[in-house]
Design a protein around this motif. Structure first.
Motif, PDB file in Angstrom:
ATOM      1  N   LYS A 388      -1.509 -10.829  -0.029  1.00  0.00           N
ATOM      2  CA  LYS A 388      -2.816 -10.647   0.785  1.00  0.00           C
ATOM      3  C   LYS A 388      -3.770  -9.882  -0.009  1.00  0.00           C
ATOM      4  N   GLY A 389      -5.099 -10.152   0.082  1.00  0.00           N
ATOM      5  CA  GLY A 389      -6.185  -9.194  -0.336  1.00  0.00           C
ATOM      6  C   GLY A 389      -6.384  -9.545  -1.835  1.00  0.00           C
ATOM      7  N   ARG A 390      -6.530  -8.651  -2.679  1.00  0.00           N
ATOM      8  CA  ARG A 390      -6.744  -8.806  -3.893  1.00  0.00           C
ATOM      9  C   ARG A 390      -5.648  -8.857  -5.096  1.00  0.00           C
ATOM     10  N   ILE A 391      -5.809  -9.972  -5.823  1.00  0.00           N
ATOM     11  CA  ILE A 391      -4.621 -10.063  -6.962  1.00  0.00           C
ATOM     12  C   ILE A 391      -5.008  -8.835  -7.969  1.00  0.00           C
ATOM     13  N   LEU A 392      -3.749  -8.091  -8.276  1.00  0.00           N
ATOM     14  CA  LEU A 392      -3.944  -7.120  -9.303  1.00  0.00           C
ATOM     15  C   LEU A 392      -3.519  -7.570 -10.607  1.00  0.00           C
ATOM     16  N   ARG A 393      -4.518  -7.318 -11.636  1.00  0.00           N
ATOM     17  CA  ARG A 393      -4.043  -7.654 -13.089  1.00  0.00           C
ATOM     18  C   ARG A 393      -2.911  -6.750 -13.680  1.00  0.00           C
TER      19      ARG A 393
END
Length: 511
Positions: A388-393
């Protein structure tokens, strides 16, 4: 013992997690529909004939969107056969899978099922044997409120309100010589453009997916995407990708690294789409719909023998087709495919694991019998629930494993998300090594680890080898607690057993 270091930074993200990334696929093929999701007379069937034991497992699996009704099936399908009084629907020969289609289950039934399953519908149209007229008429039937012949026919058939289908596929795998109505890229591009225009004249709010290559090994791969998009760029929103993988000749290392090929496929299609954008001076970006992907054991002679037996037995209703039994090894590979899709979530906005029930599926059933979870069920279910939310690099430094089919691969494969609203970071990890556990150090920058919410591991149970699988009688491959996950001053530490998939969810505060 091998090792990996993963660095996650709050300020380095790929994009939002696409809601449609965790999709599935229901095709009129084998036993996916009949005795899969639909079996009147089954002990668990509701008044509509839907198996509620399967519905329970579908909700647990958590797909957000389901593509329907094909697949190869759709390229010879008349949508009108699946609407109206059930006892008046025609029985048809389906050439794609050499089966007898009763049409007892059609558009209205699927819409009713999708509401119970809480999934969005991704509707495919026939651009194999049909064309512009049938495409626009189906949109009118499905989405127009009323006051026209086709919309009033839908109301007469029991659906007073429009189906409001937003997402439409402009055909299926028409680059493939096996496809009914196979076309050159120019033939398809012209037809898809005119169908798209006509469909949007009826409903300008719909989203459209153009057919891309059936796999990256097609002789027309690259050329197909470039030519098709040169025709349809302004009319569509997505281009599709399809890919299936399997273990060849016991080469487990290459199989476990096959997500590298998925990465390359995705990045190649993005590059091609962006080249067409630049050349045509288009403003928008075309995003990707990876609307068929999975492990599929296309076993050469064994598969040919099965297909021969199906044809020799004559035209039958829902014969058993490609009901692969998935192993622990397959589950780890599926986990890495999901990682690949999530890492590319800035451009891969739709993805559909093929298929949902029985046919190369995470869920299996027996006619008049039980339903159960295959090994590959678990990575999908956890990622659909927790990504959920943002995909972390993620920056990964890992020991490597050599492969014969691909380049060397990281032993530890990972994707990660940050749910800012609930202050949680979720990591999805796979250990590709067949023999060695891996120590993993996770550095969190901009976060401070607070509490381990979840730590689960999918691995072969004690005494079982990597080929262990689940059956109706015994679901042996299941998620279990992962011990030893620790929060440190700078992040987390954990150990992944050999050949395993894990999920770790931790609450965080901004550092």
């Amino acid at each position: 013992m091998t090792s990996a270091r993963i660095t996650l930074d709050r300020d380095f993200t790929v994009g939002d997690v696409p809601h449609r990334l965790f999709g599935s696929f229901v095709e009129h093929m084998g036993r996916c529909v009949y005795t899969g999701i639909f079996e009147p007379g089954h002990p668990t069937a509701n008044e509509s004939g839907f198996r509620t034991d399967v519905l329970d497992l579908v909700r647990e699996l958590g797909p957000t969107v389901v593509r329907y009704p094909g697949g190869n099936f759709v390229s010879g399908y008349n949508w009108e056969d699946g609407v109206g009084p059930v006892d008046q629907r025609p029985r048809r020969l389906d050439g794609a899978w050499h089966t007898l289609e009763t049409n007892q289950f059609g558009l209205h039934e699927f819409m009713d099922w999708s509401r119970l399953a809480n999934v969005e519908v991704m509707q495919a149209i026939n651009l194999g044997t049909r064309g512009v007229d049938a495409a626009r008429e189906l949109v009118e039937y499905a989405n127009h409120p009323g006051g026209t012949y086709l919309s009033d026919l839908r109301r007469k058939n029991g659906a007073e309100e429009p189906f409001d289908i937003r997402l439409w596929c402009l055909g299926n795998e028409l680059d493939g010589p096996w496809q009914i109505g196979h076309k050159t890229p120019t033939e398809y591009g012209r037809l898809a453009k005119e169908a798209a225009k006509a469909m949007r004249y009826v409903d300008p709010t719909i989203e459209l997916v153009a057919v891309g290559s059936s796999n990256s090994g097609m002789p027309t791969f690259g050329e197909w995407e470039h030519t098709v998009l040169s025709h349809v760029y302004d009319e569509v929103d997505y281009i599709s990708l399809h890919a299936y993988y399997q273990e060849h000749d016991g080469d487990a290392a290459s199989f476990l690294a096959s997500a590298l090929d998925m990465d390359h496929f995705i990045e190649s299609v993005i590059a091609t789409a962006d080249a067409v954008r630049a050349r045509g001076r288009h403003k928008k970006h075309i995003n990707l719909s990876f609307d068929e992907w999975n492990v599929w054991y296309q076993r050469g002679k064994e598969t040919e023998d099965q297909e021969h037996r199906v044809k020799e037995s004559g035209w039958r209703e829902h014969p058993r087709l490609i009901e692969d039994e998935y192993t622990m090894t397959d589950a780890v590979v599926v986990g890495t495919f999901l990682n690949s899709l999530l890492r590319h979530g800035d451009r891969v906005h739709i993805a559909n694991q093929a298929q949902l029930v029985n046919v190369i599926a995470p869920i299996r059933t027996e006619e008049n019998g039980p339903a159960w979870r295959q090994a590959i069920f678990w990575p999908f279910a956890r990622m659909a629930a927790l990504a959920k939310g943002r995909i972390l690099r993620a920056s990964v430094t890992s020991d490597r494993v050599e492969t014969t089919q691909y380049s060397d691969a990281d032993i530890v494969d990972v994707s990660a998300t940050w749910d800012e609203e609930n202050s949680r970071v979720a990591l999805f990890l796979a250990n590709r090594s067949l023999d060695d556990a891996a120590t993993v150090e996770v550095a969190l920058h901009g976060f401070r680890g607070d509490r381990i919410v979840r730590a689960e591991i999918l691995e072969a149970p004690d005494g079982a080898d990597r080929h262990v699988s689940n059956t109706a009688a015994d679901e042996r491959v299941v998620l279990r607690p992962l011990p030893g996950v620790s929060i440190t001053d700078g992040g987390l530490t954990l150990t992944l057993p050999a050949l395993s998939w894990a999920v770790v969810e931790v609450t965080v505060a901004k550092a």
